[in-house]
Design an enzyme around this catalytic site. Structure first.
Site, mmCIF file in Angstrom:
data_model
loop_
_atom_site.group_PDB
_atom_site.id
_atom_site.type_symbol
_atom_site.label_atom_id
_atom_site.label_comp_id
_atom_site.label_asym_id
_atom_site.label_seq_id
_atom_site.Cartn_x
_atom_site.Cartn_y
_atom_site.Cartn_z
ATOM 1 N N ASP A 13 -19.501 13.158 13.253
ATOM 2 C CA ASP A 13 -18.923 11.827 13.389
ATOM 3 C C ASP A 13 -18.916 11.380 14.847
ATOM 4 O O ASP A 13 -18.747 12.196 15.754
ATOM 5 C CB ASP A 13 -17.490 11.843 12.842
ATOM 6 C CG ASP A 13 -16.914 10.447 12.693
ATOM 7 O OD1 ASP A 13 -17.695 9.487 12.537
ATOM 8 O OD2 ASP A 13 -15.684 10.314 12.738
ATOM 9 N N ASN A 62 -21.384 5.772 3.106
ATOM 10 C CA ASN A 62 -22.037 5.158 4.276
ATOM 11 C C ASN A 62 -23.115 4.160 3.895
ATOM 12 O O ASN A 62 -23.470 3.275 4.691
ATOM 13 C CB ASN A 62 -22.664 6.232 5.167
ATOM 14 C CG ASN A 62 -21.656 7.092 5.889
ATOM 15 O OD1 ASN A 62 -21.939 8.242 6.218
ATOM 16 N ND2 ASN A 62 -20.448 6.567 6.125
#
Length: 220
Positions: A13, A62
């Site tokens: 991330d 996502n």
């Protein structure tokens, strides 16, 4: 090491925030993130007994992000595949992809198949998870289980892969984000503020030293 380190997992991330912080466009940020994964994988396989690395590159959620970002990610993936295929003899580990690849072009899927077909003598594996959901994986396995009555673990996308010993999430958030939900029962969790492209060998060394001091009881 006192504790056996066999499998290291990453939630990678912070690539986008790294780009903004360093005044780079998204393409350069994610490209550096891809290079970080290869560099750290080499370090882990060369300096520990680990045989497995799992890297969460793209979650199913996502895919709802902007078309521009998804297009950038596909471009990075295509270039990443070109490079590792070209340099495949330099790596002492196999690269496998886990997840629903239907959203990718035929050309990219062909490159993935080509890379996965090339098996190393060394039984070490880097698993890259794209369009993956831990919850969806459990759901699809449960449907198959009801119909076939097979061992549940063997119906998951992670069939045959041991559970991670360590999960490292960069980017500052302390959550699993739908990654390997079935597989983290006794995994040691490390949440770092650093963005993924900034993660380095020294960071990993400190985590591995800490891991070695933990008394792992596995519920006993």
């Amino acid at each position: 090491m006192k504790n056996t380190l066999n499998h290291v997992a990453f939630i990678m991330d912070g690539n986008n925030r790294w780009s903004k912080k360093n005044n780079y466009n998204k393409y350069n940020g994610y490209k550096k993130g891809a290079n970080t994964l290869i560099n750290l994988s080499n370090f882990i396989f060369d300096n520990t007994n680990a045989k497995y690395i799992s890297a969460f590159a793209l979650s199913k959620n996502n895919l709802s992000r902007s078309k521009n970002l998804i297009s950038t990610l596909k471009k990075i993936l295509s270039e990443f595949l070109n490079k590792v295929i070209e340099d495949k003899n330099k790596y002492d580990f196999n690269i496998k992809f886990i997840g629903d690849r239907k959203f990718l072009s035929k050309q990219i899927n062909k490159k993935i198949d080509e890379l996965e077909y090339f098996n190393k003598v060394h039984k070490k594996y880097l698993f890259i998870y794209i369009n993956y959901s831990g919850k969806a994986d459990i759901h699809q396995a449960s449907l198959k289980y009801n119909n076939n009555h097979l061992k549940f673990d063997n119906l998951l996308m992670t069939k045959g892969i041991p559970d991670p010993d360590i999960l490292i999430r960069t980017g500052g958030f302390k959550r699993l984000s739908d990654f390997l939900l079935y597989n983290l029962t006794f995994t040691e969790l490390y949440f770092l503020k650093k963005f993924w492209p900034d993660l380095n060998k020294n960071d990993l060394s400190k985590i591995f030293i800490n891991f070695d001091t933990i008394e792992r009881k596995f519920g006993l």
